[in-house]
Design a protein around this motif. Structure first.
Motif, PDB file in Angstrom:
ATOM      1  N   ASN A 158      38.799  41.135  43.365  1.00 54.22           N
ATOM      2  CA  ASN A 158      39.778  42.323  43.075  1.00 54.22           C
ATOM      3  C   ASN A 158      38.238  42.918  41.979  1.00 54.22           C
ATOM      4  O   ASN A 158      38.036  42.533  40.725  1.00 54.22           O
ATOM      5  CB  ASN A 158      40.939  41.881  42.232  1.00 54.22           C
ATOM      6  CG  ASN A 158      41.128  43.094  41.613  1.00 54.22           C
ATOM      7  OD1 ASN A 158      40.895  44.702  42.129  1.00 54.22           O
ATOM      8  ND2 ASN A 158      41.828  43.355  41.085  1.00 54.22           N
TER       9      ASN A 158
ATOM     10  N   TYR B  22      45.368  46.386  41.001  1.00 57.01           N
ATOM     11  CA  TYR B  22      45.962  45.377  40.190  1.00 57.01           C
ATOM     12  C   TYR B  22      46.256  45.197  38.671  1.00 57.01           C
ATOM     13  O   TYR B  22      45.394  45.768  38.041  1.00 57.01           O
ATOM     14  CB  TYR B  22      46.153  43.894  41.012  1.00 57.01           C
ATOM     15  CG  TYR B  22      45.775  44.134  42.108  1.00 57.01           C
ATOM     16  CD1 TYR B  22      46.582  44.319  42.764  1.00 57.01           C
ATOM     17  CD2 TYR B  22      44.585  43.337  43.090  1.00 57.01           C
ATOM     18  CE1 TYR B  22      47.180  44.476  44.013  1.00 57.01           C
ATOM     19  CE2 TYR B  22      44.653  43.942  44.700  1.00 57.01           C
ATOM     20  CZ  TYR B  22      45.745  44.232  44.806  1.00 57.01           C
ATOM     21  OH  TYR B  22      45.940  43.720  46.453  1.00 57.01           O
TER      22      TYR B  22
ATOM     23  N   SER C 105      47.071  33.965  40.436  1.00 59.47           N
ATOM     24  CA  SER C 105      47.386  34.621  40.565  1.00 59.47           C
ATOM     25  C   SER C 105      48.645  34.325  41.026  1.00 59.47           C
ATOM     26  O   SER C 105      49.647  33.323  41.284  1.00 59.47           O
ATOM     27  CB  SER C 105      47.201  35.083  41.998  1.00 59.47           C
ATOM     28  OG  SER C 105      45.629  35.261  42.541  1.00 59.47           O
TER      29      SER C 105
ATOM     30  N   ALA D  25      43.502  38.615  47.151  1.00 62.23           N
ATOM     31  CA  ALA D  25      43.143  39.830  46.154  1.00 62.23           C
ATOM     32  C   ALA D  25      43.717  39.492  45.346  1.00 62.23           C
ATOM     33  O   ALA D  25      42.731  40.244  44.889  1.00 62.23           O
ATOM     34  CB  ALA D  25      44.241  40.746  46.966  1.00 62.23           C
TER      35      ALA D  25
ATOM     36  N   SER E 137      48.443  40.646  41.980  1.00 64.75           N
ATOM     37  CA  SER E 137      48.678  39.580  43.737  1.00 64.75           C
ATOM     38  C   SER E 137      48.461  38.534  44.132  1.00 64.75           C
ATOM     39  O   SER E 137      48.728  37.823  43.518  1.00 64.75           O
ATOM     40  CB  SER E 137      47.053  40.708  44.196  1.00 64.75           C
ATOM     41  OG  SER E 137      47.588  40.777  45.897  1.00 64.75           O
TER      42      SER E 137
END
Length: 597
Positions: A522, A529, A485, A518, A514
């Protein structure tokens, strides 16, 4: 528009206000007295086990060696102050004035309109921002510090800067000041009660309540995907989830979460449950639910978690549904254990896991991110000292560490809401899970910190041995899917990417938008995002080079992962019902281990 404090900040009942201030003074005196007594009883009031003072002393010594740079930095700050004074004076005289300092994008502390509309609070805000940035720039520009000391100084300077924000004080936060005057100080009386309650819950240590813990019940409104516990030992329960399609892929999917948290981050609600979504795609999903260890498990090792966790789960899956080969997912620390296990299986020529996914998992710790400030020798010794008596690291200690990485969101926002505004925190399932942390066995945690974070042995072929077997990630030749991420502070994507150069088989790296949670949780239905993919067969030396050639895609990455894994999961077969195979159901999911606090 507010022109002065008088228009929006009125005191309705001076007498009631005074009575509440007396209550607050009395309670505060009791609080301070009790705190000092606890500190004296522990005998640690003057200690510095993390050697923070030593780091700042070294920084100060290096800084004083070049007085001209101090003067230059100080002069720059004075110049900024002068400019701010001039702009504020112009604005007070009715003129236009450009901001000298503005909050960073995404800084939620200054959302109240008074910070912009009221000249006094705007001046306070900009003064703070100028000073904060000056402090951080000054310590960052000190020459001659070794990298670890520089990172420690920078991190704890930021902690101080965040703590001193005007939003954290009654008289310099317009929202709090207004609430105090309008309620005659009732918000502060309620906030002090909240503070005392948090101290009582933490037995003298501040344990900030981040959500309504009574609003959620595991197995009732979180962790509700249907399934059964089909195996358990002293370290874990193995959950098999009910099929959600008539046909399923032949190879089952084993998910190994981190043992530092409860597994149900992957099954919070029906609309964001990765476990439920995976079952919807036709996978037979098995999940390890780690025990919340106590003193009896103090000596359980990294090897024990491999044997009693992943390897025991593989044996149980084979007994339950007759499949020897599986695909797998390792999340965070669970991914570090998974990589070690894959190398162990490769070295011992066991074909059990045929394709593996890693969520936010590090195996090369040469770029550990901000957690590096907690893993020098002084701090590891301090952690080991904490674990010595009980045999484990208390859950609150690790939670506090992670909260410090995002102090404004996970500490100071609650200080303002709970203690200054006197409000109760909102019910929020993610924060309920975050507060429901687990303990860490002494032997396991010390091994992990020293061998992975401190010495980075997993990335070095043969430097680690598990059960007498040298661990070499280069022997892993199965297909790998690496998820990272972009805003992850715990497992930085640049660190996760390093694994692409360690495995010998085909690796698909995917970067999600993110952060640590998160970025993983997702679902496609959320349409939030973005993610980046790069289908080039080129070998990239760094994550930055990979990203420069990557293509940004909107929304969730889950469907990309499904396309990758479905081709490696075998043909479709009739769905398997938990408890109707070779292992009978012990209890309903989410099981009993996950409910232990």
């Amino acid at each position: 528009m507010s022109q002065n404090l008088g228009e929006n900040f009125q005191l309705p009942d001076p007498g009631e206000f005074s009575r509440n201030m007396v209550k607050i003074a009395a309670k505060s005196q009791e609080l301070v007295t009790e705190f000092l007594e606890r500190q004296q009883a522990r005998g640690d009031s003057a200690s510095d086990p993390l050697n923070i003072g030593g780091a700042f002393l070294e920084m100060t010594t290096k800084m004083m060696a070049d007085p001209s740079r101090i003067f230059e930095a100080q002069f720059g700050l004075w110049t900024s102050y002068l400019e701010l004074w001039q702009q504020t004076a112009n604005r007070m005289l009715g003129g236009e004035a450009e901001a000298v300092a503005e909050p960073a994008k995404g800084d939620k502390r200054f959302r109240n309109p008074e910070w912009d509309e009221n000249q006094i609070f705007d001046f306070i805000k900009q003064s703070y921002l100028l000073t904060a940035r000056w402090m951080q720039n000054t310590v960052n520009n000190v020459e001659g510090l070794d990298e670890k000391t520089a990172k420690k100084v920078d991190f704890y300077t930021r902690q101080f800067v965040d703590a001193m924000a005007p939003t954290n004080f009654v008289m310099t936060n317009p929202e709090v000041l207004k609430a105090t005057l309008e309620s005659n100080g009732e918000n502060l009386v309620k906030g002090l009660d909240n503070l005392l309650g948090d101290l009582d819950r933490g037995t003298g240590k501040l344990n900030i309540k981040m959500t309504d813990m009574e609003a959620f019940r595991i197995g009732e409104n979180v962790a509700v995907t249907e399934g059964k516990v089909i195996y358990q030992n002293e370290l874990m329960q193995l959950l098999q989830y009910a099929p959600r399609t008539e046909k399923v892929y032949r190879k089952p999917l084993l998910i190994v979460p981190p043992w530092i948290n409860k597994f149900y981050i992957l099954d919070l609600r029906a609309d964001n449950s990765f476990i439920r979504w995976a079952a919807d795609q036709g996978y037979t999903v098995f999940v390890i639910s780690w025990v919340n260890p106590d003193t009896a498990l103090a000596e359980r090792s990294f090897a024990d978690y491999m044997k009693g966790g992943i390897l025991a789960a593989l044996d149980a899956i084979e007994e339950a549904i007759g499949e020897k080969e599986v695909t797998a997912i390792g999340y965070c620390i669970g991914g570090t254990l998974m990589a070690t296990t894959l190398a162990y299986l490769a070295a011992t020529e066991q074909k059990r896991i045929t394709a593996c996914t890693f969520f936010a998992a590090q195996v090369d710790f040469s770029e550990p991110g901000e957690l590096s400030v907690f893993i020098d020798e002084e701090q590891i010794r301090a952690i080991e000292e904490q674990m010595k008596e009980q045999g484990y690291l208390d859950a609150s200690a690790m939670a506090s560490t992670f909260n410090m990485l995002r102090a404004n969101d996970l500490i100071w926002s609650f200080v303002v809401n709970n203690y200054l505004l006197g409000k109760d925190p909102f019910p929020f399932d993610l924060l309920f899970w975050n507060a429901d942390a687990t303990r860490m066995p002494k032997e396991l945690h010390s091994y992990y910190l020293r061998n992975m974070y401190q010495k980075n042995l997993l990335s070095k072929p043969g430097a680690l041995e598990i059960e007498g077997v040298p661990i070499d990630l280069g022997k892993i030749r199965i297909p790998i899917y690496l998820q990272a991420s972009k805003e992850d502070h715990i497992a930085p994507y640049t660190s996760v990417f390093r694994a692409t150069g360690l495995y010998s088989g085909p690796v698909r790296f995917m970067l999600a938008g993110s952060g640590h949670i998160a970025g993983v949780i997702n679902p496609p239905s959320a349409k939030k995002y973005q993610h980046w993919i790069n289908d080039s067969r080129k070998k990239y030396a760094t994550a930055e080079e990979w990203l420069a050639d990557a293509t940004e895609k909107p929304g969730s990455w889950w469907e990309d992962w499904d396309r990758w894994l479905s081709r490696k999961s075998g043909p479709k077969v009739p769905a398997r019902i938990p408890g109707e195979g070779g292992l009978k159901a012990i209890e309903d999911a989410p099981g009993s281990y996950v409910k232990v606090r």
